[in-house]
Write an enzyme that holds these catalytic residues in place. Structure first.
Site, PDB file in Angstrom:
ATOM      1  N   CYS A  18      19.734  -1.088  52.310  1.00 23.45           N
ATOM      2  CA  CYS A  18      19.622   0.191  51.609  1.00 23.45           C
ATOM      3  C   CYS A  18      20.208   1.328  52.457  1.00 23.45           C
ATOM      4  CB  CYS A  18      18.147   0.456  51.297  1.00 23.45           C
ATOM      5  SG  CYS A  18      17.782   2.091  50.678  1.00 23.45           S
ATOM      6  N   CYS A  63      17.886   4.376  52.959  1.00 17.96           N
ATOM      7  CA  CYS A  63      16.815   4.025  53.903  1.00 17.96           C
ATOM      8  C   CYS A  63      17.290   4.225  55.337  1.00 17.96           C
ATOM      9  CB  CYS A  63      16.388   2.575  53.705  1.00 17.96           C
ATOM     10  SG  CYS A  63      15.698   2.217  52.084  1.00 17.96           S
TER      11      CYS A  63
END
Length: 183
Positions: free
Chosen positions: A108, A111
């Site tokens: 991600c 993230c």
């Protein structure tokens, strides 16, 4: 009217002479008459002029140090402790005081963008707030238990209960405001 008919007839002819004429002329020669520079083609730089870090390297301009790619930002990031299925109860639910948990995954991009911000918050609120990361790929049961549908999701727990959730890569000020409510 005759010129339109002749041009339509010329387009339907299966001759290649009209193509040969259109490709043999330089495409930008008409621009050079208007004062713009004439296209001279692409310049190809010889490999002997480029300094390679390694001759076997896939990316020749990446410098390597001791066989590894060196990243200066890596040294300044704070490593947030990880929590998983086995440690969830003891580290998060039974913790004294507020706990911030980042639900994330290694693939991600957002993230990874918010990870340094979480590290700064962990330093800023050291002793007042515990910070952990939960990899949703490794612990999907906890993520689904708390209704995590997108990552990054940051949840604040107090006395074993979920008190707040922030979804997405948000600014540090937004996270600080959420944390301050539970300190």
């Amino acid at each position: 009217m005759a010129s339109v008919t002749e041009s339509i007839a010329a387009l339907s002819l299966p001759t290649t002479s009209r193509f040969r004429n259109s490709f043999s002329r330089p495409a930008v020669s008409s621009y050079s008459r208007r004062g713009l520079p004439e296209f001279k083609g692409l310049k190809i730089q010889s490999y002997s002029l480029i300094s390679f870090a390694s001759t076997n390297s896939r990316y020749p301009r990446v410098s390597k140090h001791s066989g590894r790619v060196v990243c200066e930002a890596q040294e300044t990031a704070i490593d947030i402790p990880a929590v998983n299925d086995e440690t969830w109860q003891s580290l998060v639910l039974n913790a004294d005081g507020p706990v911030l948990v980042e639900f994330w995954a290694p693939w991600c991009g957002p993230c990874r963008m918010i990870d340094p911000v979480i590290g700064e918050l962990a330093q800023q609120y050291a002793g007042k707030l515990k910070c952990f990361k939960l990899n949703t790929d490794d612990s999907p049961s906890i993520a689904s238990q708390y209704g995590t549908r997108s990552i990054p999701t940051l949840m604040i727990f107090l006395n074993g209960e979920k008190k707040d959730a922030v979804i997405g890569a948000v600014p540090k000020t937004t996270l600080s405001a959420s944390i301050e409510r539970f300190l």
